[in-house]
Design a protein around this motif. Structure first.
Motif, PDB file in Angstrom:
ATOM      1  N   LEU A 233     -15.573  -9.992  14.367  1.00 52.57           N
ATOM      2  CA  LEU A 233     -16.727 -10.502  13.627  1.00 52.57           C
ATOM      3  C   LEU A 233     -17.999  -9.769  14.026  1.00 52.57           C
ATOM      4  CD1 LEU A 233     -16.394 -14.395  13.365  1.00 52.57           C
ATOM      5  CD2 LEU A 233     -16.630 -12.772  11.503  1.00 52.57           C
TER       6      LEU A 233
ATOM      7  N   SER B 204     -14.226 -16.153   9.457  1.00 52.33           N
ATOM      8  CA  SER B 204     -15.062 -17.324   9.669  1.00 52.33           C
ATOM      9  C   SER B 204     -14.310 -18.604   9.360  1.00 52.33           C
ATOM     10  CB  SER B 204     -16.324 -17.245   8.803  1.00 52.33           C
ATOM     11  OG  SER B 204     -17.052 -16.095   9.129  1.00 52.33           O
TER      12      SER B 204
ATOM     13  N   LYS C  65     -15.031 -10.938   6.792  1.00 56.59           N
ATOM     14  CA  LYS C  65     -15.894 -11.835   7.541  1.00 56.59           C
ATOM     15  C   LYS C  65     -15.665 -13.287   7.123  1.00 56.59           C
ATOM     16  CE  LYS C  65     -20.717 -12.459   8.777  1.00 56.59           C
ATOM     17  NZ  LYS C  65     -22.088 -11.975   8.619  1.00 56.59           N
TER      18      LYS C  65
ATOM     19  N   GLU D 190     -11.047 -12.591  17.612  1.00 55.25           N
ATOM     20  CA  GLU D 190     -11.665 -12.644  16.289  1.00 55.25           C
ATOM     21  C   GLU D 190     -13.180 -12.521  16.372  1.00 55.25           C
ATOM     22  OE1 GLU D 190      -8.372 -15.202  13.815  1.00 55.25           O
ATOM     23  OE2 GLU D 190      -9.979 -16.244  14.842  1.00 55.25           O
ATOM     24  N   ARG D 191     -13.722 -13.063  17.457  1.00 53.46           N
ATOM     25  CA  ARG D 191     -15.168 -12.947  17.642  1.00 53.46           C
ATOM     26  C   ARG D 191     -15.577 -11.481  17.760  1.00 53.46           C
ATOM     27  NH1 ARG D 191     -15.997 -17.690  20.579  1.00 53.46           N
ATOM     28  NH2 ARG D 191     -15.078 -16.689  22.369  1.00 53.46           N
TER      29      ARG D 191
END
Ligand SMILES: [Zn+2]
Length: 129
Positions: free
Chosen positions: A76, A31, A27, A72-73
């Protein structure tokens, strides 16, 4: 819920903490990637008002960054959901069929919501909801 269909040994706390650490590491990694992508986008925006050539490059970069961060979201989001499942004691089971996920699979993809079979169905668009 998986507990109603099969009696499965609960993962012990130490195992869960191991996966929680893996998830949190990933994470943080994602981020910072997102933050980097965003600041690169802001920089290119500032410079793009100069002329048409710059503008073209900037819009190409923006598209690239957008598709990158989109994927990537998703990861996540899955990481956050997996962390929630650890808190709920529901971590380590396939969300579709309730089977116990193998340690091998969880170590490779700790945020996965599905077993290998259901993942395949999901990728083919054959999984409901
Ligand atoms: Zn499954």
């Amino acid at each position: 819920m998986p507990t109603s269909t099969a009696r499965v040994p609960k993962r012990n706390k130490r195992e869960l903490e191991k996966f929680r650490r893996l998830l949190e590491l990933k994470k943080v990694e994602l981020s910072s990637e997102l933050a980097k992508a965003r600041s690169a986008e802001e920089e290119s925006n500032e410079e793009s008002t100069q002329d048409i050539a710059d503008k073209a490059v900037s819009s190409y970069t923006r598209e690239f960054l957008y598709s990158l961060t989109d994927g990537e979201r998703t990861v996540l989001l899955q990481i956050d959901e997996a962390l929630t499942r650890i808190d709920d004691g529901a971590y380590g089971f396939c969300l579709n069929c309730g089977t116990t996920l193998s340690d091998k699979r969880l170590t490779a993809v700790p945020w996965t919501p599905y077993c290998v079979d259901c993942q395949e169905l999901s990728e083919k668009g054959l999984l409901e909801g």
